[in-house]
Enzyme design. Structure first.
Site, short mmCIF file in Angstrom:
data_model
loop_
_atom_site.label_atom_id
_atom_site.label_comp_id
_atom_site.label_asym_id
_atom_site.label_seq_id
_atom_site.Cartn_x
_atom_site.Cartn_y
_atom_site.Cartn_z
N GLY A 6 30.68 11.69 81.73
CA GLY A 6 31.33 11.30 80.49
C GLY A 6 32.80 11.64 80.53
O GLY A 6 33.26 12.39 81.39
N CYS A 37 28.13 15.41 87.12
CA CYS A 37 29.54 15.52 86.74
C CYS A 37 29.66 16.23 85.38
O CYS A 37 29.43 17.44 85.31
CB CYS A 37 30.20 14.14 86.73
N TYR A 38 29.96 15.50 84.30
CA TYR A 38 30.02 16.15 82.99
C TYR A 38 28.69 16.80 82.64
O TYR A 38 28.63 17.86 82.02
CB TYR A 38 30.40 15.13 81.92
N HIS A 67 28.71 11.83 92.14
CA HIS A 67 27.93 10.77 91.48
C HIS A 67 26.96 10.13 92.47
O HIS A 67 27.35 9.25 93.26
CB HIS A 67 28.87 9.71 90.91
N GLU A 70 24.69 8.06 91.72
CA GLU A 70 24.26 6.75 91.23
C GLU A 70 25.08 5.60 91.79
O GLU A 70 24.65 4.44 91.71
CB GLU A 70 24.30 6.70 89.70
N GLY A 118 15.98 -22.13 80.80
CA GLY A 118 15.83 -22.56 82.18
C GLY A 118 16.06 -21.44 83.16
O GLY A 118 15.75 -21.57 84.35
N GLY A 119 16.60 -20.32 82.68
CA GLY A 119 16.83 -19.17 83.55
C GLY A 119 15.59 -18.30 83.68
O GLY A 119 14.61 -18.46 82.96
N VAL A 120 15.66 -17.35 84.60
CA VAL A 120 14.51 -16.50 84.86
C VAL A 120 14.18 -15.62 83.66
O VAL A 120 13.00 -15.35 83.39
CB VAL A 120 14.74 -15.64 86.13
N ASP A 121 15.19 -15.18 82.90
CA ASP A 121 14.94 -14.26 81.79
C ASP A 121 14.07 -14.90 80.72
O ASP A 121 13.04 -14.34 80.32
CB ASP A 121 16.27 -13.80 81.17
N SER A 122 14.47 -16.07 80.26
CA SER A 122 13.69 -16.73 79.20
C SER A 122 12.35 -17.23 79.73
O SER A 122 11.35 -17.23 79.00
CB SER A 122 14.49 -17.88 78.58
N LYS A 181 17.98 -7.26 86.05
CA LYS A 181 17.72 -8.62 86.52
C LYS A 181 16.79 -8.65 87.72
O LYS A 181 15.87 -9.48 87.78
CB LYS A 181 19.04 -9.32 86.86
#
Length: 551
Positions: A94, A121-122, A207, A209, A262-266, A407
């Protein structure tokens, strides 16, 4: 080298004993995300966010180890935490300094729970300060890659070499360890780079990550498996089973409409909900006039071929373009598209009778970048039309089963659901569509110019067999005009920008190093085949500092 051998020998017995116990608790680690670990109960780790803009990457690392986690505000109440039955805590970085008045602190339950804690870190500074140590400004800021050297053995370092590169980004440092803590590692500029109390609380000054710490995933995995005792049972199969049951409980006998883009999410959203409630779901595809060339026809053909559910098509091109007349501000565009999107759905829902829920394919990065009450210490980057861009008053309750997925996790779930690869691997396309790939006002003429240019980009990328290697690739129609020469005539045409990036989760991205001959073909085709364009440029900005989309 003498010191390295001494440390390795003294730490091996302790590490081996710890790992043997942890292995008994954990059982066999799954070889892949598709293979479920023994036991059906979901494990969870809570990541408390103290304002790190990329705290999401911590969650991404944890999920990559097949352990479920949620990123929560640092001051979340214990009741919300307890509902997950966490096996450990991770405290993010942070922008604050722990010694400043009003600096955010870790809640008492973090330490009183007796659960393992990893401070980054923080987060490390918080552990030191709150448990009796001392943090102070450093004489020299450490930013960038540094070499980490172990000074004591630990299960956190299992399978790591004595020295390993890590990514630092800090100005403060620990000058006095808390009681009963020991130093585990150091760098040239940071005498206390890793610390622990030997009972499950660890602090990292670097870090793990970020990709710039090559062994970061191993360190996080060691914390999850060796310290927290996780077994790694976060899999697509488990997610599907949990989601279907949760949707059934939430919806009950209600009815749902789902926005299909039309995308993978929907597509994954619709398939999950359909598995849960069947004909209680109706899908609506809205052609808002902001889609790519021939996309409405391709999307409907794909749906009807692969998704056995009711799909209603609505052509709302005129009303969307009317709302966008004269609008140039990208945030206004997003809000207008989001609002109109909901109004179309409300009108269609009236024709279907009583509708209780609106389903959307909202993802975790959408939530974070819109900063929708997920962290009060993070800044909003931009509004996503299906999160912060929605109107304040709607006649539906939102149903967002993918809200806490990345995703790539959505794609794995899509494959597990049996969706076709061309649907699963389609490049992400923003909800506001081409409206935010036209810099300035959206007009019918500009849309046609952009569609033609974008079609060439995708066509050439696919012909070069690079489509699956890229996260996104597209064209942007800028509001810049430049002088050119075509034939014997002076031209004054638009500048089109090409954008192609590689990424794992869209939280960070690198510009794609496309072959020069491919860029040359794309540029030549656009200038020769698309009217009103006489110049093509390639965007080589990474995220950060840029975003993937231009608006």
């Amino acid at each position: 080298m003498v010191e390295e051998q001494r440390i390795s020998s003294s730490g091996d017995a302790e590490v081996a004993a710890y790992l043997e116990i942890a292995e008994e608790k954990r059982g066999r680690q799954p070889k892949s995300l598709e293979e479920p670990a023994p036991g059906g109960e979901r494990e969870a780790v809570v990541v408390l966010n103290f304002g790190s803009q990329y705290a999401m990457l911590i969650a991404r690392r944890v999920r990559g180890c097949h352990v479920y986690c949620e990123l929560m505000p640092y001051d979340s109440p214990w009741e919300r935490i307890a509902s997950l039955s966490p096996k450990g805590f991770i405290l993010s970085g942070g922008p604050a300094s722990v010694y400043e008045p009003g600096a955010p602190l870790a809640p008492d339950y973090v330490y009183e729970s007796g659960l393992p804690v990893l401070g980054i870190c923080y987060g490390m500074h918080l552990i030191a300060s709150q448990l009796g140590g001392k943090v102070a400004p450093g004489m020299r800021r450490e930013y960038g890659q540094a070499m980490l050297h172990q000074s004591a053995g630990s299960p956190l370092f299992a399978c790591l070499p004595f020295s390993t590169p890590v990514w630092m980004s800090h100005g403060d440092h620990i000058v006095e360890l808390p009681p009963n803590f020991v130093r585990l590692a150091y760098t040239e500029n940071c005498p206390i780079a890793v610390m622990s109390d030997g009972k499950g609380i660890f602090g990292l000054q670097f870090h793990p990550e970020v990709a710039h710490t090559p062994q970061g995933k191993t360190i996080v995995q060691n914390f999850l498996y060796n310290i927290c005792g996780c077994r790694g049972n976060w899999t697509p199969t488990n997610f599907i089973a949990e989601s279907v049951e949760r949707i059934r409980q939430q919806v009950g006998v209600g009815k749902v409409i789902c926005a299909l883009s039309g995308g993978v999410d929907s597509s994954v959203t619709a398939t999950l909900i359909h598995q849960a409630i069947g004909d209680q779901l109706s899908c609506i595809f809205v052609n808002n006039g902001l889609l790519r060339q021939d996309e409405p026809e391709r999307i409907l053909n794909t749906f009807r071929k692969n998704l056995e559910m009711n799909v209603v098509c609505v052509d709302a091109t005129d009303r969307f373009l009317k709302r966008l007349e004269g609008v140039v501000d990208p945030e206004v565009k997003r809000h207008l598209v989001g609002e109109e999107f909901i109004r179309v759905f409300e009108e269609e829902a009236v024709k279907m009778g009583k509708i209780d829920f609106l389903a959307q394919g909202t993802l975790y990065p959408d939530v974070i970048e819109s900063a929708v009450s997920e962290s009060r210490v993070s800044a909003k980057i931009k509004t996503h039309h299906n999160v912060g861009g929605l109107p304040a008053h709607m006649n539906f309750t939102l149903l967002e089963p993918l809200r806490y997925l990345f995703k790539d996790e959505v794609r794995e779930v899509g494959l597990a659901l049996g969706l076709p690869e061309e649907m699963v691997w389609r490049h992400p396309f923003p909800g506001p569509g081409l409206a935010i790939r036209i810099i300035g006002e959206v007009t019918r003429d500009n849309l046609e110019v952009l569609r033609a240019a974008d079609w060439i980009v995708i066509n050439e990328i696919k012909k070069a067999n690079l489509y699956r290697q890229l996260w996104q690739s597209f064209a942007v129609l800028t509001d810049i005009k430049s002088v050119g020469v075509m034939g014997d005539y002076r031209t004054y045409g638009y500048v089109v920008a090409l954008r192609a990036v590689t990424s794992e989760d869209a939280m960070t991205a690198d510009w794609a190093h496309l072959p020069y001959d491919l860029l040359a073909r794309i540029s030549s085709r656009i200038v020769n085949e698309v009217p009103k364009v006489n110049r093509v440029v390639y965007d080589i900005s990474s995220k950060p500092p840029a975003t993937i989309e231009w608006e």
